[in-house]
Write a protein that holds these residues in place. Structure first.
Motif, PDB file in Angstrom:
ATOM      1  N   VAL A   1       0.841  -1.202   0.000  1.00 30.53           N
ATOM      2  CA  VAL A   1       0.000   0.000   0.000  1.00 30.53           C
ATOM      3  C   VAL A   1       0.874   1.248   0.000  1.00 30.53           C
ATOM      4  O   VAL A   1       1.841   1.348   0.766  1.00 30.53           O
ATOM      5  CB  VAL A   1      -0.922  -0.004   1.233  1.00 30.53           C
ATOM      6  CG1 VAL A   1      -1.590   1.345   1.425  1.00 30.53           C
ATOM      7  CG2 VAL A   1      -1.981  -1.093   1.080  1.00 30.53           C
ATOM      8  N   VAL A   2       0.542   2.211  -0.878  1.00 32.86           N
ATOM      9  CA  VAL A   2       1.306   3.453  -0.972  1.00 32.86           C
ATOM     10  C   VAL A   2       0.451   4.682  -0.703  1.00 32.86           C
ATOM     11  O   VAL A   2       0.982   5.784  -0.591  1.00 32.86           O
ATOM     12  CB  VAL A   2       1.972   3.597  -2.355  1.00 32.86           C
ATOM     13  CG1 VAL A   2       3.005   2.505  -2.574  1.00 32.86           C
ATOM     14  CG2 VAL A   2       0.932   3.602  -3.477  1.00 32.86           C
ATOM     15  N   LEU A   3      -0.871   4.519  -0.611  1.00 32.09           N
ATOM     16  CA  LEU A   3      -1.750   5.678  -0.398  1.00 32.09           C
ATOM     17  C   LEU A   3      -2.834   5.299   0.597  1.00 32.09           C
ATOM     18  O   LEU A   3      -3.564   4.325   0.394  1.00 32.09           O
ATOM     19  CB  LEU A   3      -2.373   6.123  -1.724  1.00 32.09           C
ATOM     20  CG  LEU A   3      -2.799   7.591  -1.817  1.00 32.09           C
ATOM     21  CD1 LEU A   3      -1.583   8.507  -1.681  1.00 32.09           C
ATOM     22  CD2 LEU A   3      -3.512   7.852  -3.123  1.00 32.09           C
ATOM     23  N   SER A   4      -2.912   6.101   1.680  1.00 31.66           N
ATOM     24  CA  SER A   4      -3.878   5.815   2.742  1.00 31.66           C
ATOM     25  C   SER A   4      -4.775   6.991   3.068  1.00 31.66           C
ATOM     26  O   SER A   4      -5.923   6.798   3.493  1.00 31.66           O
ATOM     27  CB  SER A   4      -3.137   5.393   4.024  1.00 31.66           C
ATOM     28  OG  SER A   4      -2.336   4.251   3.814  1.00 31.66           O
ATOM     29  N   ALA A   5      -4.279   8.221   2.906  1.00 34.79           N
ATOM     30  CA  ALA A   5      -5.055   9.402   3.292  1.00 34.79           C
ATOM     31  C   ALA A   5      -6.305   9.516   2.432  1.00 34.79           C
ATOM     32  O   ALA A   5      -6.251   9.361   1.209  1.00 34.79           O
ATOM     33  CB  ALA A   5      -4.201  10.653   3.140  1.00 34.79           C
ATOM     34  N   PRO A   6      -7.457   9.801   3.040  1.00 37.71           N
ATOM     35  CA  PRO A   6      -8.696   9.919   2.251  1.00 37.71           C
ATOM     36  C   PRO A   6      -8.604  11.070   1.267  1.00 37.71           C
ATOM     37  O   PRO A   6      -8.073  12.137   1.577  1.00 37.71           O
ATOM     38  CB  PRO A   6      -9.771  10.160   3.306  1.00 37.71           C
ATOM     39  CG  PRO A   6      -9.035  10.678   4.496  1.00 37.71           C
ATOM     40  CD  PRO A   6      -7.696  10.036   4.480  1.00 37.71           C
ATOM     41  N   PRO A   7      -9.109  10.894   0.048  1.00 36.64           N
ATOM     42  CA  PRO A   7      -9.028  11.948  -0.968  1.00 36.64           C
ATOM     43  C   PRO A   7      -9.997  13.086  -0.692  1.00 36.64           C
ATOM     44  O   PRO A   7     -10.950  12.956   0.076  1.00 36.64           O
ATOM     45  CB  PRO A   7      -9.406  11.216  -2.254  1.00 36.64           C
ATOM     46  CG  PRO A   7     -10.311  10.115  -1.791  1.00 36.64           C
ATOM     47  CD  PRO A   7      -9.785   9.690  -0.455  1.00 36.64           C
ATOM     48  N   ARG A   8      -9.744  14.220  -1.364  1.00 38.66           N
ATOM     49  CA  ARG A   8     -10.632  15.374  -1.284  1.00 38.66           C
ATOM     50  C   ARG A   8     -12.017  15.032  -1.849  1.00 38.66           C
ATOM     51  O   ARG A   8     -12.147  14.124  -2.673  1.00 38.66           O
ATOM     52  CB  ARG A   8     -10.054  16.524  -2.104  1.00 38.66           C
ATOM     53  CG  ARG A   8      -8.739  17.033  -1.647  1.00 38.66           C
ATOM     54  CD  ARG A   8      -8.002  17.830  -2.702  1.00 38.66           C
ATOM     55  NE  ARG A   8      -8.803  18.716  -3.523  1.00 38.66           N
ATOM     56  CZ  ARG A   8      -8.481  19.975  -3.832  1.00 38.66           C
ATOM     57  NH1 ARG A   8      -7.346  20.485  -3.380  1.00 38.66           N
ATOM     58  NH2 ARG A   8      -9.246  20.705  -4.597  1.00 38.66           N
ATOM     59  N   PRO A   9     -13.034  15.765  -1.458  1.00 35.06           N
ATOM     60  CA  PRO A   9     -14.370  15.522  -2.024  1.00 35.06           C
ATOM     61  C   PRO A   9     -14.440  15.724  -3.535  1.00 35.06           C
ATOM     62  O   PRO A   9     -15.309  15.139  -4.199  1.00 35.06           O
ATOM     63  CB  PRO A   9     -15.260  16.539  -1.292  1.00 35.06           C
ATOM     64  CG  PRO A   9     -14.544  16.823  -0.025  1.00 35.06           C
ATOM     65  CD  PRO A   9     -13.087  16.759  -0.351  1.00 35.06           C
TER      66      PRO A   9
ATOM     67  N   HIS B   1     -13.679   4.528   2.038  1.00 37.82           N
ATOM     68  CA  HIS B   1     -14.068   5.941   2.139  1.00 37.82           C
ATOM     69  C   HIS B   1     -14.699   6.419   0.835  1.00 37.82           C
ATOM     70  O   HIS B   1     -15.746   7.087   0.852  1.00 37.82           O
ATOM     71  CB  HIS B   1     -12.842   6.787   2.475  1.00 37.82           C
ATOM     72  CG  HIS B   1     -13.114   8.260   2.468  1.00 37.82           C
ATOM     73  ND1 HIS B   1     -13.577   8.942   3.574  1.00 37.82           N
ATOM     74  CD2 HIS B   1     -12.997   9.191   1.473  1.00 37.82           C
ATOM     75  CE1 HIS B   1     -13.743  10.219   3.266  1.00 37.82           C
ATOM     76  NE2 HIS B   1     -13.401  10.405   2.002  1.00 37.82           N
ATOM     77  N   VAL B   2     -14.062   6.085  -0.291  1.00 29.17           N
ATOM     78  CA  VAL B   2     -14.613   6.522  -1.575  1.00 29.17           C
ATOM     79  C   VAL B   2     -15.960   5.845  -1.827  1.00 29.17           C
ATOM     80  O   VAL B   2     -16.905   6.475  -2.318  1.00 29.17           O
ATOM     81  CB  VAL B   2     -13.634   6.227  -2.722  1.00 29.17           C
ATOM     82  CG1 VAL B   2     -14.243   6.632  -4.059  1.00 29.17           C
ATOM     83  CG2 VAL B   2     -12.315   6.962  -2.508  1.00 29.17           C
ATOM     84  N   ALA B   3     -16.064   4.558  -1.485  1.00 26.29           N
ATOM     85  CA  ALA B   3     -17.329   3.861  -1.687  1.00 26.29           C
ATOM     86  C   ALA B   3     -18.448   4.499  -0.876  1.00 26.29           C
ATOM     87  O   ALA B   3     -19.602   4.576  -1.338  1.00 26.29           O
ATOM     88  CB  ALA B   3     -17.173   2.395  -1.309  1.00 26.29           C
ATOM     89  N   ALA B   4     -18.123   4.990   0.320  1.00 27.83           N
ATOM     90  CA  ALA B   4     -19.145   5.562   1.193  1.00 27.83           C
ATOM     91  C   ALA B   4     -19.494   7.005   0.831  1.00 27.83           C
ATOM     92  O   ALA B   4     -20.645   7.423   0.995  1.00 27.83           O
ATOM     93  CB  ALA B   4     -18.677   5.498   2.644  1.00 27.83           C
TER      94      ALA B   4
END
Length: 321
Positions: free
Chosen positions: A207-215, A239-242
């Motif tokens: 895994v290289v990316l964990s921080a939730p993305p911007r809206p 997070h993106v799915a939700a």
């Protein structure tokens, strides 16, 4: 009994000549056209294991005019040796005459069609398509996505995160040569809040990316293409799915997208790129994750474009047979 000799087969196109047949905007448009073509037939790809973790991929596809087969090897052990990790060819035939028309460079096809699919998805699904763009992974796919997004979307601000400082600096120099501002960043997660465009292009060993993305983020994740591989943390995907939307590149991704499967998501219920484009409108709100695992249909689109530009336009330079 006499036989008529077939016309001489063309020579193999090298990497530069193959790339010259595949301009970014034209390739993205060809991919969109292929998704509307009812004559396209793409069987499941065959993947055979090779020693030391390598794989042999056999990927055929046809439409009413063109038949093609991509035959490539993926050899992760080549990383750092000077030998490419992906090697092979795409052979293109005329379905009417059976003649071999082109032999294209397999790694170049793979790099450009993958980035062009991401470009097409961003053109239609990205809430904020101008960037800044964060590229995670500065290898072949990082370079292809840089060129596709700068030249196809007009991105002018690029951030690069890579475990290899030398590779990150090289990609920054390439971005600057294309007319974009560019910088390296030590922590990809720290850059996420600043970048509405993200391309994750790593070998997907971890895994290289964990921080939730911007809206308003659009994330193209292309490095993981088996259920055992993942670049994105499970919490990122959930997070993106939700809060937003997830689109997969093809139906094959529904059983290959390790990032999503490891997050426990019902991948079978997610829309494909074809279905997303048929809606003819961008998602209403929230971040968009475009998960790409690869599909021979994308190679067929590249072969169709190369055939058209190579026969109707100026013939590309051929490598020495």
């Amino acid at each position: 009994m006499s036989f008529t000799s077939p016309s001489p087969a063309p020579g193999t196109l090298d990497a530069a000549a193959t790339a010259a047949c595949l301009p970014w905007d034209a390739l993205a448009a060809e991919i969109a056209a292929l998704l509307q073509d009812s004559t396209v037939s793409v069987p499941a790809r065959t993947v055979l294991p090779l020693p030391q973790g390598g794989s042999l991929f056999v990927m055929p596809a046809t439409d009413s005019r063109v038949a093609m087969a991509k035959l490539i090897t993926l050899t992760p052990a080549n990383t750092g040796t000077g030998r490419p990790a992906i090697q092979g060819d795409v052979v293109v035939f005329d379905v009417t005459t059976g003649e071999r028309r082109l032999v294209l460079d397999g790694p170049t096809i793979t790099a450009r069609r993958t980035a062009a699919v991401s470009l097409l998805a961003a053109q239609h699904l990205a809430p904020q398509a101008q960037g800044p763009l964060l590229i995670v992974g500065a290898g072949v796919q990082g370079l292809a996505h840089l060129e596709a997004f700068v030249q196809g979307l007009g991105v002018r601000d690029v951030w690069v995160a890579s475990r290899s400082a030398a590779s990150a600096e090289a990609l920054v120099l390439r971005a600057q040569a294309l007319g974009a501002q560019a910088r390296t960043v030590a922590d990809a997660d720290a850059a996420v809040p600043h970048c509405p465009l993200i391309a994750v292009c790593t070998p997907a060993h971890s895994v290289v990316l964990s921080a939730p993305p911007r809206p308003d983020a659009f994330v193209a994740a292309v490095g993981a293409f088996t259920p055992a591989m993942a670049e994105l943390a499970p919490a990122f995907c959930r997070h993106v799915a939700a809060h937003g939307h997830i689109v997969v590149d093809s139906e094959d991704a529904r059983h290959e997208a390790g990032d999503l499967l490891q997050a426990g998501l019902d991948v079978g219920m997610l829309p494909t790129l074809r279905e997303a484009l048929q809606r003819q409108r961008a998602p209403s709100a929230g971040p968009v994750l475009f998960k790409s695992c690869g599909w021979a249909g994308w190679d067929l689109a590249a072969a169709r474009l190369a055939m058209r530009l190579g026969t109707e336009g100026a013939p590309p330079t051929q490598a020495t047979p």
